[in-house]
Design a protein around this motif. Structure first.
Motif, PDB file in Angstrom:
ATOM      1  N   GLY A 237      12.210 -25.513 -17.549  1.00 19.81           N
ATOM      2  CA  GLY A 237      11.108 -26.472 -17.468  1.00 19.81           C
ATOM      3  C   GLY A 237       9.842 -26.021 -18.163  1.00 19.81           C
ATOM      4  N   ILE A 238       9.971 -25.017 -19.041  1.00 16.11           N
ATOM      5  CA  ILE A 238       8.816 -24.491 -19.776  1.00 16.11           C
ATOM      6  C   ILE A 238       8.982 -24.883 -21.242  1.00 16.11           C
ATOM      7  CG2 ILE A 238       7.547 -22.408 -20.431  1.00 16.11           C
ATOM      8  CD1 ILE A 238       8.979 -21.113 -17.886  1.00 16.11           C
ATOM      9  N   THR A 239       8.105 -25.721 -21.759  1.00 15.01           N
ATOM     10  CA  THR A 239       8.261 -26.229 -23.121  1.00 15.01           C
ATOM     11  C   THR A 239       8.148 -25.104 -24.148  1.00 15.01           C
ATOM     12  OG1 THR A 239       5.908 -26.795 -23.158  1.00 15.01           O
ATOM     13  CG2 THR A 239       7.456 -28.563 -22.626  1.00 15.01           C
ATOM     14  N   ALA A 240       9.160 -25.000 -25.002  1.00 12.16           N
ATOM     15  CA  ALA A 240       9.198 -23.928 -26.003  1.00 12.16           C
ATOM     16  C   ALA A 240       9.790 -24.463 -27.292  1.00 12.16           C
ATOM     17  CB  ALA A 240      10.022 -22.752 -25.492  1.00 12.16           C
ATOM     18  N   GLU A 241       9.325 -23.933 -28.423  1.00 10.79           N
ATOM     19  CA  GLU A 241       9.841 -24.285 -29.739  1.00 10.79           C
ATOM     20  C   GLU A 241       9.966 -23.019 -30.586  1.00 10.79           C
ATOM     21  OE1 GLU A 241      11.049 -26.948 -31.039  1.00 10.79           O
ATOM     22  OE2 GLU A 241      10.434 -28.550 -29.657  1.00 10.79           O
ATOM     23  N   VAL A 242      10.826 -23.103 -31.606  1.00 12.96           N
ATOM     24  CA  VAL A 242      11.074 -21.979 -32.509  1.00 12.96           C
ATOM     25  C   VAL A 242      10.554 -22.310 -33.902  1.00 12.96           C
ATOM     26  CG1 VAL A 242      12.852 -20.582 -33.640  1.00 12.96           C
ATOM     27  CG2 VAL A 242      13.122 -21.255 -31.230  1.00 12.96           C
ATOM     28  N   VAL A 243       9.883 -21.349 -34.534  1.00 12.37           N
ATOM     29  CA  VAL A 243       9.521 -21.463 -35.949  1.00 12.37           C
ATOM     30  C   VAL A 243       9.924 -20.173 -36.657  1.00 12.37           C
ATOM     31  CG1 VAL A 243       7.645 -23.141 -35.776  1.00 12.37           C
ATOM     32  CG2 VAL A 243       7.169 -20.725 -35.377  1.00 12.37           C
ATOM     33  N   HIS A 244      10.347 -20.326 -37.907  1.00 12.99           N
ATOM     34  CA  HIS A 244      10.725 -19.158 -38.705  1.00 12.99           C
ATOM     35  C   HIS A 244      10.505 -19.477 -40.171  1.00 12.99           C
ATOM     36  CE1 HIS A 244      14.546 -21.251 -39.586  1.00 12.99           C
ATOM     37  NE2 HIS A 244      14.528 -21.577 -38.309  1.00 12.99           N
ATOM     38  N   GLY A 245      10.790 -18.528 -41.036  1.00 11.79           N
ATOM     39  CA  GLY A 245      10.471 -18.682 -42.449  1.00 11.79           C
ATOM     40  C   GLY A 245      11.138 -19.857 -43.125  1.00 11.79           C
ATOM     41  N   LYS A 246      12.286 -20.295 -42.617  1.00 11.09           N
ATOM     42  CA  LYS A 246      13.005 -21.402 -43.242  1.00 11.09           C
ATOM     43  C   LYS A 246      12.792 -22.730 -42.517  1.00 11.09           C
ATOM     44  CE  LYS A 246      16.521 -18.511 -45.412  1.00 11.09           C
ATOM     45  NZ  LYS A 246      17.974 -18.219 -45.576  1.00 11.09           N
ATOM     46  N   THR A 247      11.918 -22.758 -41.522  1.00 13.39           N
ATOM     47  CA  THR A 247      11.569 -24.026 -40.885  1.00 13.39           C
ATOM     48  C   THR A 247      10.848 -24.889 -41.917  1.00 13.39           C
ATOM     49  OG1 THR A 247      11.269 -22.914 -38.747  1.00 13.39           O
ATOM     50  CG2 THR A 247      10.340 -25.123 -38.974  1.00 13.39           C
ATOM     51  N   PRO A 248      11.307 -26.141 -42.144  1.00 13.92           N
ATOM     52  CA  PRO A 248      10.645 -26.998 -43.131  1.00 13.92           C
ATOM     53  C   PRO A 248       9.142 -27.107 -42.878  1.00 13.92           C
ATOM     54  CG  PRO A 248      12.681 -28.004 -42.384  1.00 13.92           C
ATOM     55  CD  PRO A 248      12.467 -26.802 -41.521  1.00 13.92           C
ATOM     56  N   LYS A 249       8.383 -27.190 -43.958  1.00 10.12           N
ATOM     57  CA  LYS A 249       6.924 -27.167 -43.877  1.00 10.12           C
ATOM     58  C   LYS A 249       6.373 -28.223 -42.928  1.00 10.12           C
ATOM     59  CE  LYS A 249       2.832 -27.803 -46.803  1.00 10.12           C
ATOM     60  NZ  LYS A 249       2.361 -28.072 -48.180  1.00 10.12           N
ATOM     61  N   THR A 250       6.857 -29.471 -43.053  1.00 13.63           N
ATOM     62  CA  THR A 250       6.325 -30.546 -42.200  1.00 13.63           C
ATOM     63  C   THR A 250       6.663 -30.308 -40.736  1.00 13.63           C
ATOM     64  OG1 THR A 250       8.323 -31.848 -42.695  1.00 13.63           O
ATOM     65  CG2 THR A 250       6.357 -32.294 -44.004  1.00 13.63           C
TER      66      THR A 250
END
Length: 299
Positions: A237-250
């Motif tokens: 129930g804890i909102t989380a997201e992942v970002v990394h070098g290949k995550t699209p710019k938008t």
């Protein structure tokens, strides 16, 4: 924006070094001590005299922050070029010759792409800003700089109310006996082995115990681990997201905007936001990326 006393001291030290004949200067001041504001002050003085300034770093997010800080400090942007190393190195011949070159996170300056830009403007005054003028391979910067200016320490900045104090917790979550080194830092393979038996529930439990409901940034060593951590947080129930070098710019920009708006509590990143990014609402760092690099750790 008025400089703090220790920032003014840094500017005066730079001027003094320049007057002694130094043309390539490393300026060390700890992460979060306001180096961008110092660069804005220097740039305002230069552009007020219609001198061109070139600023570059290796991250779009750093460059975006620099634009905002420069504009806030009334730097004349007509005389400023700001870009990433990758973009500038492709159009060196098109750049207006700068009187001053500013580099942020300058412990990267020994990379060939940095050198190519710097060597293209031999007459420019070069100021290399970094919180950590150290390299994992032990090489120095004597071949790149004439002088090193050292700012106040983290301890001094904390004692004088300029950097927030912190508490450090070290729960045993991974099997550190599996970690092996090459070229000074842990290998990806050994980090994978160390995390095979990781109890991700412990990460959630410690977050709830120490920082429940507060924004956190989490560092993971690869995308698969980051995705696993994200799933665990979201299931709890804890909102989380992942970002990394290949995550699209938008997509990356959308996630960052949600995080800055407080819609995401935990941002999990892989080798992305390790340097120079301002996230003022973050109260917690979750270090799930083992490292032997002092520079990476301090950043």
């Amino acid at each position: 924006m008025k400089l703090r006393d220790y920032q003014e001291e840094l500017v005066e030290s730079i001027k003094s070094s320049f007057l002694k004949g130094n043309r390539s200067i490393i300026v060390q001041s700890p992460p979060r001590s306001g180096k961008t504001v110092v660069m804005a002050d220097i740039s305002k003085g230069a552009t007020d005299k219609k001198n061109h300034v070139l600023f570059f770093s290796h991250r779009k997010e750093i460059n975006d922050q620099v634009v905002k800080t420069f504009e806030l400090n009334q730097v004349n942007m007509e005389y400023v070029t700001i870009g990433s190393v990758q973009s500038l190195v492709r159009k060196i011949d098109e750049l207006p010759p700068p009187e001053i070159i500013l580099v942020d996170e300058a412990h990267h300056i020994k990379a060939n792409s940095y050198k190519k830009i710097l060597e293209a403007f031999p007459n420019a005054l070069k100021l290399f800003f970094t919180g950590t003028p150290i390299r994992l391979n032990g090489q120095g910067f004597e071949d790149m700089a004439d002088d090193l200016i050292t700012g106040k320490s983290i301890k001094w900045l904390q004692e004088h109310g300029n950097i927030a104090p912190f508490k450090y917790y070290a729960p045993n979550i991974i099997d550190t006996s599996q970690l092996k080194k090459t070229s000074g830092d842990f290998t990806q393979k050994s980090m994978d082995e160390a995390f095979k038996r990781a109890i991700y529930g412990d990460v959630i439990a410690h977050y709830n115990k120490l920082s429940k409901g507060k924004q956190a940034i989490c560092y993971a060593h690869n995308v698969a681990t980051a995705q696993h951590i994200s799933e665990e947080f979201n299931q709890a129930g804890i909102t989380a997201e992942v970002v990394h070098g290949k995550t699209p710019k938008t997509e990356r920009e959308a996630i960052m905007n949600q995080f800055r708006a407080g819609e995401i509590l935990v941002l999990i990143n892989v080798e992305l936001f390790t340097e120079g990014v301002d996230l003022p609402d973050v109260t917690t760092c979750i270090m799930l990326r083992p490292t032997q690099s002092l520079s990476l750790f301090l950043q």
